[in-house]
Design an enzyme around this catalytic site. Structure first.
Site, mmCIF file in Angstrom:
data_model
loop_
_atom_site.group_PDB
_atom_site.id
_atom_site.type_symbol
_atom_site.label_atom_id
_atom_site.label_comp_id
_atom_site.label_asym_id
_atom_site.label_seq_id
_atom_site.Cartn_x
_atom_site.Cartn_y
_atom_site.Cartn_z
ATOM 1 N N GLY A 16 -6.342 15.032 -23.073
ATOM 2 C CA GLY A 16 -5.827 13.769 -23.585
ATOM 3 C C GLY A 16 -4.593 13.990 -24.433
ATOM 4 N N GLY A 18 -2.045 12.006 -27.562
ATOM 5 C CA GLY A 18 -1.860 10.931 -28.527
ATOM 6 C C GLY A 18 -0.427 10.891 -29.006
ATOM 7 N N GLY A 19 -0.188 10.087 -30.022
ATOM 8 C CA GLY A 19 1.169 9.936 -30.524
ATOM 9 C C GLY A 19 1.706 11.193 -31.173
ATOM 10 N N VAL A 23 -5.117 16.514 -27.174
ATOM 11 C CA VAL A 23 -6.539 16.811 -27.284
ATOM 12 C C VAL A 23 -6.903 17.803 -26.181
ATOM 13 C CG1 VAL A 23 -8.873 15.890 -27.274
ATOM 14 C CG2 VAL A 23 -7.008 14.540 -28.249
ATOM 15 N N LYS A 38 -8.146 18.506 -31.391
ATOM 16 C CA LYS A 38 -6.892 17.766 -31.490
ATOM 17 C C LYS A 38 -5.871 18.661 -32.179
ATOM 18 C CE LYS A 38 -4.899 13.343 -32.968
ATOM 19 N NZ LYS A 38 -5.191 12.021 -33.566
ATOM 20 N N ASP A 127 -7.471 0.635 -35.950
ATOM 21 C CA ASP A 127 -6.972 0.795 -34.582
ATOM 22 C C ASP A 127 -8.127 0.726 -33.573
ATOM 23 O OD1 ASP A 127 -4.986 1.050 -32.691
ATOM 24 O OD2 ASP A 127 -4.915 3.238 -32.788
#
Length: 382
Positions: A16, A18-19, A23, A38, A127
């Site tokens: 994965g 993210g910003g 991950v 992460k 969020d």
């Protein structure tokens, strides 16, 4: 094999993005299991501060996926979480479309349960959206939901890391007061839960702007097509534009949801199945961990040696490690793996060291005579 981070976490494959980080599925050599790691990809002070805040969230709850540990290696940092393989609510709705009512109520009940635990710690998530609501791979059994991604969460009373006119969160899931720069509050999370509820019941992202406008102009709208009226009343209360008109707590919303679920029709006809979304492990890895190389946290002993593993590095004084025990040492066939040393014996008398050869003594004598000559010369000059 993958990169080993901080001598413990072996990065296996990315699962994965993210910003500010990626991950990874990682093998924890200490706990001997796979985890989600992460890894922070940016190193500016602002991003690092957010990372520190996120990894500091420690909430132990069956429906919360919070950081469990963290590590630093030179200029890189990561934190780990449980590895959850069933995808997210976004994946589930993408596969099935609108979810059955009772199944959706089970998911919403678990989401509110986890959110109540988050709020009890004084944390505002900020969020909540389908992509941040993960699912265990339970097949056709009872679903198990985990609220994740605390990247922009904050405790009430903490200083904000952005200007008050900068909105943090995902567009489309903002509460109206967030758009006006209000301080983060628990009721803003409940507004986002209301939008997630519509998403799973309608199978598409709701138009939050249109809903807010309708509430402001005409009051609570009628229940959307396919949403039972008792369930809609709970969702509509969470979606009130005025935060004072919403449920005050996630526990209160959960209680109202349970009452509404009792009024729903018969149980769902078709079960929803949640399967593993993780890709197969790369070559060299099995479900029990990396294969084909020595576990970093469990060094093996030399072949045929039943005693403790002998270190391969040099000693602290720079000398090589001791040799293995002689073959005459007895190893018991039972009990511990330690060996019994042989009885001490009298060491042979060492021969006296030989006299130094003459070719070494002669230069030393010449140097002594030279020093004496220089000393006598210096005395005569006084």
């Amino acid at each position: 094999m993958g990169e080993v981070f901080a001598g413990r976490y072996e990065l296996v494959d990315p699962i994965g993005h993210g910003g500010v980080g990626a991950v990874w599925r990682a093998w924890d050599h200490r706990r001997r299991r796979y985890v989600a790691a992460k890894v922070l990809q940016q190193s500016d002070a602002h991003t690092l501060l957010r990372f520190v805040r996120e990894q500091a969230v420690r909430i132990d709850h069956p429906h919360v996926l919070a950081p469990a540990s963290w590590a630093a290696d030179d200029d890189k940092v990561l934190f780990t979480m449980d590895l959850v393989g069933g995808g997210s609510l976004a994946h589930l709705v993408g596969d099935y479309g609108p979810l059955p009512h009772r199944f959706a109520c089970t998911l919403l009940d678990q989401l509110l349960s986890g959110l109540a635990a988050v709020h009890a710690e004084g944390v505002v998530h900020r969020d909540i959206k389908p992509a941040n609501v993960l699912l265990e791979a339970t097949g056709s059994g009872r679903p198990h939901l985990r609220l994740s991604d605390f990247g922009i969460s904050m405790r009430k009373g903490e200083p904000r890391l952005t200007a008050t006119d900068h909105v943090m969160g995902t567009p489309g899931y903002f509460a109206p007061e967030q758009l006006l720069g209000a301080e983060p509050d628990f009721t803003a999370d409940l507004f986002a839960v209301g939008l997630v509820a519509l998403y799973v019941l309608e199978g598409a992202k709701p138009d939050a702007t249109a809903l807010i406008a309708h509430f402001a102009a005409y009051g609570t709208p009628c229940a959307p097509r396919g949403v039972p009226e008792p369930l809609w009343q709970v969702i509509a209360t969470m979606l009130q534009p005025d935060p004072r008109a919403r449920f005050r707590t996630a526990a209160g919303a959960r209680k109202a949801l349970a009452s509404a679920a009792e009024l729903l029709p018969e149980p769902d006809a078709e079960p929803v199945q949640i399967f593993d979304h993780l890709p197969p492990l790369p070559t060299g890895y099995a479900s029990t961990g990396p294969t084909g190389h020595t576990d970093l946290m469990r060094p093996t002993s030399p072949a045929g040696h039943t005693g403790p593993a002998r270190p391969s590095a040099t000693l602290s004084n720079g000398s090589p490690p001791p040799s293995p025990a002689p073959a005459t040492h007895r190893v018991p066939a039972f009990g511990t793996h330690s060996y019994i040393p042989p009885p001490p014996s009298t060491p042979p008398t060492a021969a006296p060291p030989p006299h130094p050869p003459a070719k070494i003594a002669v230069p030393m004598l010449l140097i002594a005579l030279l020093c004496l000559t220089v000393g006598v010369w210096a005395l005569t000059r006084l």
